[in-house]
Design an enzyme around this catalytic site. Structure first.
Site, mmCIF file in Angstrom:
data_model
loop_
_atom_site.group_PDB
_atom_site.id
_atom_site.type_symbol
_atom_site.label_atom_id
_atom_site.label_comp_id
_atom_site.label_asym_id
_atom_site.label_seq_id
_atom_site.Cartn_x
_atom_site.Cartn_y
_atom_site.Cartn_z
ATOM 1 N N CYS B 87 -51.226 6.785 -3.169
ATOM 2 C CA CYS B 87 -52.608 6.452 -3.547
ATOM 3 C C CYS B 87 -52.603 5.525 -4.763
ATOM 4 C CB CYS B 87 -53.407 7.725 -3.794
ATOM 5 S SG CYS B 87 -55.186 7.434 -3.856
ATOM 6 N N HIS B 196 -52.223 11.485 0.941
ATOM 7 C CA HIS B 196 -51.555 12.344 -0.039
ATOM 8 C C HIS B 196 -50.671 13.414 0.599
ATOM 9 C CE1 HIS B 196 -53.759 11.164 -3.783
ATOM 10 N NE2 HIS B 196 -54.590 10.675 -2.887
ATOM 11 N N GLU B 198 -48.501 15.163 -0.784
ATOM 12 C CA GLU B 198 -48.291 16.297 -1.691
ATOM 13 C C GLU B 198 -49.391 17.347 -1.536
ATOM 14 O OE1 GLU B 198 -49.725 13.594 -2.418
ATOM 15 O OE2 GLU B 198 -50.947 13.655 -4.235
#
Ligand SMILES: Nc1ncnc2c1ncn2[C@@H]1O[C@H](COP(=O)(O)OP(=O)(O)O)[C@@H](O)[C@H]1O
Ligand SMILES: [Mg+2]
EC number: 6.3.5.3
Lengths: 789, 227, 88, 88
Positions: B87, B196, B198
């Site tokens: 990002c 994302h 994560e």
């Protein structure tokens, strides 16, 4: 901050007053004030009454200086002094159930609740209504910024936000202007700050046209021993202002004080909208947390409404100390600002710190590491030799411009028991019951009603809004919108977490503010309970019209009484909140709108129960039960509004003992794994709850209405009544015996109403109709994009 | 000894803690790096996390690119240090010219957070070798400026050389050219990704576990390199 | 084919976080003699015919600028070959 | 006390959704003779002393504009009465 009547109006009312003094180099001093006792002062333009002004003269034993007058006018305003609400809000303390969890409560920046021996959470909801109508993006953004600083001031790391919002009619042009800006502002600030948005409300009603409600809630987490105080304790300690520079933001009525230069410089003197800088706030958060952890802070207070004035007087008053402030040391964005403007400025992203002299360098070092400005502007002084509390003395370039007892501003403002009268139209309104309205007569009508309802502005899918919010950041969001409550993991090792919901129903409160407030509490409580969490504490934001209208004041008093009684019955304390008055256009006040936030604790977030039915591997899936009882209660309902634009009658009955029993069943059932889904039944009734539970994971359901609700218009009642105290749950096969046993034990009525359907993606109401989920989804999701693009 | 993966914190980084958690959950050691410190502390790979570095007020990633730590990362990346930009990290990598193209305002002008299906194309980079080619994965997307743009020649080049790491599936959420969700440099050590991963590493907090693949990939890659 | 440029800037008394962020970043590029940076929007409007100044003012006021926090200025520019790209 | 304005616009071939949104909204205001709207940034920089054109170009090129997607123009403006305040 609370809404004020249009801030620009005070400017319009400016008298042609020849100012004899002014200018930053020639301020009105204490000495001068003593010598010119009869000088006319524009106290009325500043919103002070004759008797209030006289009281100030009494306190000071002279006329106030220009700066002092500015300070009293803002601190004694409705927003800061709670002068109309105080006598009622006392009940929250008086009726407070005993709680060994509460570490800080009303009177603090936010309530703090212990969730285990080491950890506590703090949460609070506040309004930013009027600024958001004037400038939707910045108004909403700074609303988030403000509530986050309250949480930060308690010593907590902010971990999530929520946003209960109310707008005028969905298709009104003001709504088209205000809603997108408000949503973008809340997202813009919260996303940039890295706080997940885990819930809120989007409600449309013409009552809010011209007075949209933008409330913001923040929750934070702290180690129990990191709790901060606002006390400016310890004479000799240093007063540090940290964060953004001070500009002419939100100075509002105080611009009246602008003197000789007013005519020529009138433009620059206009009260200006506050602009948020979330990046600076993010740095401020990190800097504060580092200071707390290094134990470098004696006291701390956020700057919000009333800016420096509020922070200086509150911190000093809390400790009974005095304070000496060199105002010219405040870093300014506009060098030409005058002392009273600096004191009144509501520039965002600032905190006031009290630090020990020997730790000042370390404090400034931390600020520098994070790239935030920090400046020593004063020092704490002892109490007077007479034994009286210390005084706040402020100089401006060696001129003494303020010399006041801090408590006279912070604590001893005026208090009014305003006249109250039940609204004249209430009896007629209550007599006009929605239960007598024409109802859908055939299964086809019923199906058409369902499709219209799920697509109506208040019941439709809100992802157009919520997709603009980051829900994932920080990696601890276990549930977020459109779930019933936000669930946040607090401790990664144990799985300990909290659940939060905010709810309010202005229509119910309009019909009966006492029970309306209880209903808002009940709904919020239930929304927390269905996730499997145990509700433990309450915050609230009371949005009302003008307190000077006896009918509004009555509504307010009733709502507070209802909420206080309700919390006592449920055994959970009100830990804080906010009052927003003057939400009113001309003589027309908004519906009284108490918004209630409930905080729950869940021992292990892995036990949380979502609203959506789980996908069955094959064929028939889980058993669906309706918990609680359904009565013929349609007054104030979404159906009455959507179908008949009707508001009348009395709201559904509320029985908090039953809510408590329901919550107990849900918590226990969640813990032992009896539930695959649980969804609160409220706006739109059972029909809406079923649709949402089905659409969440695209799982169909086959429903058989109970015998006594199968004939005539009873299916309609069963599906659309908004009786309180209900939840729809799905129970995996094999668990039903134990589950219903649990219900019986707690005295919670249960009704098996169907099964989830792994074969047909449809909602099937036996003997009535069947709708494919795709059709429901289309109706449910099309509304917001059609309205807002 | 487990691989040491650096996670940079810029002022305004937001998903740095989450990226570090993802490294840990995958079995690596997360090493926090500070924007003002040129020293990379001997890490084996670097993650530039999501967020709004410096508020992202001028242009996303524009200011972060000049942080002292970036000098070392740029030098390292040119010499083969694996770098993943997520990002805001992707935006920074483009601004730093470690990756081609730029990320611009979403075509619908809104910030958008949704669970996004992706197709992983390049399974030969340092950060994607755990995936099968064309594997479909579900990870959160959350950004206001995620629309990938580059000139046609660059886009053609990326496509021709297998440098499009991932594309959006079932609807382009932001108007990205050729549905691009992530790209890699020629050497395959630098990867930029708009969504994302994560936030897709635990069943409790994410829509899937698909994000783990990026972090297990780097561990595999580093293990292979040191073997 | 008139071409009008509307420049929208925050009012001077309004905080400009963007400008501030840039100003704070400049020293890192070795630039220390900048006292202030303000960032606004530049809007280029192309009309099919002539541009009616009244109408442009209305567009600016209603749509392009937020009069609560922003000021705007309007200028009609020569319809030269568009500023060819690159630096002037 | 030089004052420099840097205008940064998206390159013509890059989609400008903001400009497009404005263009699409105009007909609702009764305006139908606009053929295009482009929105960029206007950056006003104040120097404590004189502005070195080379340095300004460098700032613009490195920081203010991204040459992959944007063009910029620089103009030095008369150093009129400084806009009231705000040193960042
Ligand atoms: N409706 C309410 N219920 C309970 N407490 C309230 C309510 N309104 C205000 N309070 C309490 O009064 C105190 C002062 O409120 P406020 O001035 O809004 O605080 P702050 O300035 O920190 O935002 C706070 O402790 C707040 O929690
Ligand atoms: Mg406070």
């Amino acid at each position: 901050m609370t809404t004020q009547p249009d801030t620009a109006s005070s400017e319009a009312a400016l008298p042609e007053r020849a100012a004899a003094f002014g200018g930053p180099d020639d301020p009105d001093t204490v000495e001068r004030a003593g010598a010119t006792a009869d000088e006319l002062q524009p106290f009325a333009e500043l919103g002070l009454r004759d008797d209030e002004y006289e009281r100030i003269r009494g306190i000071l034993d002279r006329r106030p200086t220009q700066s002092e007058l500015a300070m009293y006018s803002i601190m004694w305003s409705e927003h800061c002094s709670y002068k109309s609400s105080k006598v009622h809000l006392r009940q929250f303390g008086e009726k407070q159930p005993p709680s060994d969890r509460m570490l800080a409560g009303i009177g603090e920046n936010a309530g703090v609740i212990k969730i285990n021996d080491e950890l506590a959470v703090t949460f609070k909801v506040e309004s930013h209504n009027h600024p958001s109508f004037v400038e939707p993006y910045q108004g909403a953004a700074t609303g988030v910024g403000g509530i986050v600083r309250d949480i930060l001031a308690m010593g907590a790391r902010p971990v999530a936000v929520m946003d209960p919002l109310r707008f005028g009619a969905a298709d009104h042009e003001d709504t088209a202007r205000v809603l997108p800006g408000v949503v973008a502002g809340i997202g813009g600030y919260g996303n940039c700050l890295g706080l997940p948005n885990v819930g809120g409300e989007v409600v449309f009603d013409p009552t809010y046209q011209g007075n949209p409600l933008v409330n913001a809630l923040c929750v934070g987490v702290l180690p129990v021993d990191r709790l901060q105080k606002k006390d400016a304790a310890g004479p000799g300690n240093i007063v540090v202002l940290m964060g953004a520079k001070t500009g002419r933001d939100g100075i509002g009525g105080v611009s009246v004080l602008a003197s000789a230069t007013f005519d020529d410089g009138s433009h620059a003197r206009r009260p200006s909208v506050q602009v948020g800088d979330p990046f600076t706030e993010k740095l401020l958060i990190e800097a504060c947390l580092e200071l707390y952890d290094a134990d470098l802070v004696v006291g701390i207070q956020d700057l919000g409404g009333a800016g420096l004035t509020c922070a200086l007087t509150e911190t000093a008053a809390a400790a009974g100390t005095g304070m000496r402030v060199w105002l010219e040391r405040v870093p300014l964005r506009e060098p030409s600002m005058e002392p009273h403007e600096i004191l009144a400025s509501e520039s965002q992203e600032r905190m006031l710190l009290i630090v020990k002299p020997e730790q000042l360098d370390a404090v400034l070092g931390v600020a520098e590491k994070w790239g935030v400005l920090a400046t020593a502007i004063g020092e704490v002084t002892p109490s007077e030799v007479s034994g009286l509390p210390g005084r706040l003395r402020i100089t401006w370039r060696d001129h003494l411009v303020v010399d006041v007892p801090p408590a006279s501003l912070a604590d001893d403002g005026p208090v009014y028991a305003r006249p109250m009268r039940e609204p004249a139209d209430l009896i007629l309104l209550q007599a006009d019951r929605a239960e007598t309205l024409p109802r859908p007569a055939t299964p086809d009508d019923l199906k058409a009603t369902l499709l219209r309802m799920v697509g109506s502005p208040n019941l439709c899918d809100k992802s157009w809004v919520t997709e603009q919010y980051d829900r994932y950041v920080l990696g601890n969001t276990v549930l977020a919108q459109p779930e019933d409550a936000g669930v946040i993991r607090v401790d990664e090792n144990s799985g300990l977490g909290v659940a939060l919901s905010v709810d309010g129903n202005g229509r119910f409160a309009r019909l009966d503010p006492y029970n309306g407030a209880k209903l808002a509490l009940a709904e919020s409580y239930r929304n927390v309970a269905v996730t499997g969490a145990k509700p433990v504490a309450v915050t609230n934001c009371l949005n009302f019209g003008s307190p000077e209208d006896p009918a509004v004041m009555w509504q307010f008093a009733e709502a507070v009484r209802g909420l206080a009684d309700g919390c006592l019955e449920l055994g959970i304390p009100v830990t804080g909140g906010n009052v927003s008055f003057y939400n009113q256009t001309g003589a027309a006040a908004i519906h009284p709108t108490p918004v209630v936030g409930v905080l729950g604790v869940i021992d292990n977030v892995a036990d949380r129960v979502p609203i959506g039915f789980a996908k069955p591997p094959t064929g028939d899936g889980d058993l669906i039960f309706l918990l609680g009882e359904t009565a013929n209660e349609l007054s104030g309902s979404e159906w009455a509004w959507v179908t008949h634009e009707h508001l009348g009658g009395v709201p559904p009955k509320v029985d908090l003992a039953k809510e408590q029993a329901l919550a107990q069943v849900l918590a226990e059932a969640a813990r032992v794994g009896h539930l695959s889904a649980a969804h609160d039944v409220s706006d739109g009734g059972l029909a809406q709850a079923l649709v949402e539970a089905c659409l969440r994971n695209g799982v169909g359901a086959r429903i058989a209405l109970p015998e006594e609700f199968s004939a005539g218009s009873m299916p309609f009642v069963y599906l659309f009544s908004e009786s309180a105290g209900r939840a729809v749950v799905s129970v995996p096969r094999g668990h039903e015996k134990a589950f219903t046993g649990l219900c019986a034990e707690q005295g919670v009525p249960w009704t098996p109403i169907g099964v989830t359907d792994g074969q047909n993606a449809a909602l099937d109401i036996r003997g009535q109709f069947s709708v494919p989920l795709e059709e429901l989804r289309e109706a449910h999701t099309a509304t917001m994009p059609a309205l807002f693009g | 000894m487990s691989a040491r993966v650096g996670v940079v914190t810029f002022p305004g980084s937001l998903d740095d803690g989450d990226a570090a958690r993802a490294v840990r959950v995958s079995g690596g050691e997360a090493v926090r790096l500070w924007h003002g410190d040129r020293d990379l502390h001997g890490v084996d790979a670097v993650v530039l996390p999501g967020g709004f570095s410096y508020g992202d007020y001028l242009r996303t990633g524009a200011i972060a690119r000049f942080a002292p730590v970036m000098e070392s990362i740029v030098d390292g990346a040119r010499a083969g240090l694996p770098v993943l930009g997520i990002c805001n990290g992707f935006q920074i990598l483009c601004e730093a010219h470690l990756l081609p193209g730029a990320l611009t305002r979403n075509s619908h002008l809104h910030f958008r957070n949704r669970d996004q299906w992706l197709r992983v194309h390049a399974s030969n980079t340092a950060w994607t070798n755990s995936f099968e080619t064309d594997q479909e994965i579900l990870v959160p997307l959350k950004s206001g400026e995620g629309r990938y743009v580059a000139d046609q020649a660059t886009l053609d080049e990326l496509a021709a050389n297998g440098r499009i790491v991932a594309t959006y599936l079932r609807g382009n959420p932001n108007g990205s050219e050729r549905d691009i969700a992530g790209v890699t440099n020629e050497a395959g050590n630098v990867v930029g990704l708009m969504p994302h991963p994560e936030h897709a590493i635990e069943a409790l907090t994410g829509p899937s576990l698909d994000g783990l693949g990026f972090f297990t990939s780097i561990l595999k890659h580093l293990a292979g390199a040191s073997a | 084919m008139a071409r009008v440029v509307v420049d929208v800037m925050l009012k001077p008394e309004i905080l400009d976080p963007q400008g501030q962020a840039v100003a704070n970043a400049l020293p890192r590029l070795g630039i220390s003699d900048v006292s202030s940076v303000r960032i606004g929007r530049r809007i280029e409007i192309e009309f099919t015919g002539a541009a009616d100044p009244e109408r442009v003012r209305e567009i600016a006021d209603k749509l392009l600028a937020n009069p609560v926090i922003e000021d705007f200025t309007i200028q009609e520019v020569a319809e030269e070959a568009v500023p060819a790209g690159e630096p002037s």
